[in-house]
Design an enzyme around this catalytic site. Sequence first.
Site, PDB file in Angstrom:
ATOM      1  N   ARG A 120      -5.783  59.386  32.119  1.00  0.00           N
ATOM      2  CA  ARG A 120      -6.289  58.404  33.078  1.00  0.00           C
ATOM      3  C   ARG A 120      -5.343  57.207  33.074  1.00  0.00           C
ATOM      4  O   ARG A 120      -4.894  56.763  32.009  1.00  0.00           O
ATOM      5  CB  ARG A 120      -7.710  57.929  32.708  1.00  0.00           C
ATOM      6  CG  ARG A 120      -8.817  58.922  33.014  1.00  0.00           C
ATOM      7  CD  ARG A 120      -9.031  59.148  34.524  1.00  0.00           C
ATOM      8  NE  ARG A 120     -10.070  60.125  34.808  1.00  0.00           N
ATOM      9  CZ  ARG A 120      -9.863  61.429  35.025  1.00  0.00           C
ATOM     10  NH1 ARG A 120      -8.654  61.924  35.007  1.00  0.00           N
ATOM     11  NH2 ARG A 120     -10.872  62.229  35.301  1.00  0.00           N
ATOM     12  N   GLU A 162      -4.378  54.053  41.051  1.00  0.00           N
ATOM     13  CA  GLU A 162      -4.076  55.225  41.881  1.00  0.00           C
ATOM     14  C   GLU A 162      -5.037  55.439  43.029  1.00  0.00           C
ATOM     15  O   GLU A 162      -4.679  56.081  44.016  1.00  0.00           O
ATOM     16  CB  GLU A 162      -4.008  56.494  41.016  1.00  0.00           C
ATOM     17  CG  GLU A 162      -5.343  56.945  40.450  1.00  0.00           C
ATOM     18  CD  GLU A 162      -5.229  58.251  39.661  1.00  0.00           C
ATOM     19  OE1 GLU A 162      -4.343  58.366  38.814  1.00  0.00           O
ATOM     20  OE2 GLU A 162      -6.059  59.156  39.922  1.00  0.00           O
ATOM     21  N   HIS A 195      -1.373  62.838  40.296  1.00  0.00           N
ATOM     22  CA  HIS A 195      -2.608  63.445  39.791  1.00  0.00           C
ATOM     23  C   HIS A 195      -2.710  64.914  40.206  1.00  0.00           C
ATOM     24  O   HIS A 195      -3.709  65.352  40.774  1.00  0.00           O
ATOM     25  CB  HIS A 195      -3.839  62.656  40.274  1.00  0.00           C
ATOM     26  CG  HIS A 195      -4.979  62.731  39.296  1.00  0.00           C
ATOM     27  ND1 HIS A 195      -5.722  61.635  38.926  1.00  0.00           N
ATOM     28  CD2 HIS A 195      -5.501  63.770  38.589  1.00  0.00           C
ATOM     29  CE1 HIS A 195      -6.652  61.995  38.052  1.00  0.00           C
ATOM     30  NE2 HIS A 195      -6.535  63.294  37.835  1.00  0.00           N
TER      31      HIS A 195
HETATM   32  P1  NAD Z   1     -12.216  66.638  25.831  1.00  0.00           P
HETATM   33  O1  NAD Z   1     -13.515  65.929  25.949  1.00  0.00           O
HETATM   34  O2  NAD Z   1     -12.215  68.098  25.483  1.00  0.00           O
HETATM   35  O3  NAD Z   1     -11.312  65.901  24.737  1.00  0.00           O
HETATM   36  C1  NAD Z   1     -11.163  64.509  24.641  1.00  0.00           C
HETATM   37  C2  NAD Z   1     -10.818  64.194  23.192  1.00  0.00           C
HETATM   38  O4  NAD Z   1     -10.562  62.789  23.113  1.00  0.00           O
HETATM   39  C3  NAD Z   1     -11.978  64.516  22.210  1.00  0.00           C
HETATM   40  O5  NAD Z   1     -11.510  65.287  21.130  1.00  0.00           O
HETATM   41  C4  NAD Z   1     -12.425  63.135  21.778  1.00  0.00           C
HETATM   42  O6  NAD Z   1     -12.909  63.114  20.428  1.00  0.00           O
HETATM   43  C5  NAD Z   1     -11.134  62.337  21.917  1.00  0.00           C
HETATM   44  N1  NAD Z   1     -11.345  60.896  21.921  1.00  0.00           N
HETATM   45  C6  NAD Z   1     -12.446  60.186  22.285  1.00  0.00           C
HETATM   46  N2  NAD Z   1     -12.249  58.880  22.060  1.00  0.00           N
HETATM   47  C7  NAD Z   1     -10.995  58.762  21.558  1.00  0.00           C
HETATM   48  C8  NAD Z   1     -10.219  57.664  21.112  1.00  0.00           C
HETATM   49  N3  NAD Z   1     -10.721  56.425  21.116  1.00  0.00           N
HETATM   50  N4  NAD Z   1      -8.970  57.901  20.666  1.00  0.00           N
HETATM   51  C9  NAD Z   1      -8.473  59.161  20.621  1.00  0.00           C
HETATM   52  N5  NAD Z   1      -9.160  60.238  21.005  1.00  0.00           N
HETATM   53  C10 NAD Z   1     -10.411  60.041  21.469  1.00  0.00           C
HETATM   54  O7  NAD Z   1     -11.457  66.352  27.183  1.00  0.00           O
HETATM   55  P2  NAD Z   1     -10.242  67.202  27.813  1.00  0.00           P
HETATM   56  O8  NAD Z   1     -10.786  68.301  28.650  1.00  0.00           O
HETATM   57  O9  NAD Z   1      -9.244  67.501  26.760  1.00  0.00           O
HETATM   58  O10 NAD Z   1      -9.646  66.112  28.832  1.00  0.00           O
HETATM   59  C11 NAD Z   1      -9.025  64.920  28.379  1.00  0.00           C
HETATM   60  C12 NAD Z   1      -8.825  63.987  29.547  1.00  0.00           C
HETATM   61  O11 NAD Z   1      -7.877  64.548  30.446  1.00  0.00           O
HETATM   62  C13 NAD Z   1     -10.065  63.794  30.441  1.00  0.00           C
HETATM   63  O12 NAD Z   1     -10.920  62.784  29.911  1.00  0.00           O
HETATM   64  C14 NAD Z   1      -9.481  63.368  31.744  1.00  0.00           C
HETATM   65  O13 NAD Z   1      -9.380  61.960  31.760  1.00  0.00           O
HETATM   66  C15 NAD Z   1      -8.066  63.956  31.719  1.00  0.00           C
HETATM   67  N6  NAD Z   1      -7.851  64.974  32.754  1.00  0.00           N
HETATM   68  C16 NAD Z   1      -6.828  64.808  33.626  1.00  0.00           C
HETATM   69  C17 NAD Z   1      -6.586  65.764  34.598  1.00  0.00           C
HETATM   70  C18 NAD Z   1      -5.427  65.645  35.572  1.00  0.00           C
HETATM   71  O14 NAD Z   1      -5.386  66.373  36.582  1.00  0.00           O
HETATM   72  N7  NAD Z   1      -4.465  64.775  35.345  1.00  0.00           N
HETATM   73  C19 NAD Z   1      -7.411  66.882  34.707  1.00  0.00           C
HETATM   74  C20 NAD Z   1      -8.451  67.040  33.761  1.00  0.00           C
HETATM   75  C21 NAD Z   1      -8.669  66.082  32.791  1.00  0.00           C
END
Ligand code: NAD
Length: 334
Positions: A234, A263, A295
């Site tokens: 994000r 964005e 994105h």
């Molecule tokens: P997920 O929920 O499986 O994993 C997120 C991880 O972040 C978890 O292990 C959690 O414990 C950890 N976390 C929470 N707070 C934290 C902190 N303060 N410091 C470090 N780690 C922390 O999510 P995911 O499916 O792996 O997705 C991650 C992110 O990717 C989503 O939140 C979304 O913002 C982003 N995303 C982007 C796209 C894109 O097209 N660019 C698509 C999907 C997801």
Amino acid sequence: MKIAVYSAKSYDIEYLDHANDSFGYDLEYFEVPLSQKTVGLASGADAACAFVNDKLNRETLKALSDIGIGLVALRCAGFNNVDLEAAHDYGIRVMRVPAYSPHAVAEHAVALILTLNRKTHKAYNRVRDANFSLERFVGFDLEKKTVGLIGTGKIGQVFARIMQGFNCNIIAYDPFPSKDLADTGVDYLPIDKVFKNSDIISLHCPLTPETHQVVNKNTLRIMKPGAMLINTSRGKLINTEDAIEALKEKQLGYLGIDVYAEEEKLFFRDLSEHIIDDEKIMQLMTFPNVLITAHQAFLTREALNEIAETTLENISVYAKEAKSENEVTRDMIA
Ligand code: NAD
């Protein structure tokens, strides 16, 4: 059931229509994002289907509730754009697609690393112009470099395993470490140590009050000089002004971003004939060591298929008034 589908692009329509063959909902598509101004388009619908940059603040949710919408079906995993407290107050259920293809996003993060490092985007243009010079194309081996992850959930874990394939040393910070990943040799460290010791940092945590601008002048200062920063999570995880300063000072060696703090005014549209009213992105676009994609990390056939199927399944669960693991509530933020 009638569903008002906002921010609908050609690929959303194609995959939702295909998945809908076995659901039979009345899907009405709108290209505009969902916001307080566009709520009226959903009149007569039972649910609103939204995407990452749709603005589901208190005003929008109240307006949705006023016209009888009981469900917001997000076509994404992140839910930072929804005021869950307000959704609770107005009795609107919110469901998401928690995992569609962690591979799509993790592989895009790797694409950003390889492109920034080996400059294939520039090589493509040079060769097309019969410029076969290799000047300024020197990259580095990924082998034995230290890659730091902030967040090792579904996407972070896939990304870690790909980078292990390059024989990188992986270190990570996550408040909830994964034992499986630790067993593969990933070293969990305090966040400062991850920033300090990495040649490449990749952000894979959600946007929360705690992670907001986790990359800022303090964390950029402790990074290795010339390190690479990748963000496919994000935009607001990075303080953009601080990143620009660090790039100008050559403290930050490379920046690859698929997401940008502002964005929602820019991404998912063709603005090629417009004057861009965003000084920061314009400045970033002038740096030779910055690579921006709009994105698109999620955009694979597999992910679109999964997004469409899960979104329509979420709507069926709502129609049956059943519980769902894909529901997001204000307690999850707490
Ligand atoms: P997920 O929920 O499986 O994993 C997120 C991880 O972040 C978890 O292990 C959690 O414990 C950890 N976390 C929470 N707070 C934290 C902190 N303060 N410091 C470090 N780690 C922390 O999510 P995911 O499916 O792996 O997705 C991650 C992110 O990717 C989503 O939140 C979304 O913002 C982003 N995303 C982007 C796209 C894109 O097209 N660019 C698509 C999907 C997801």
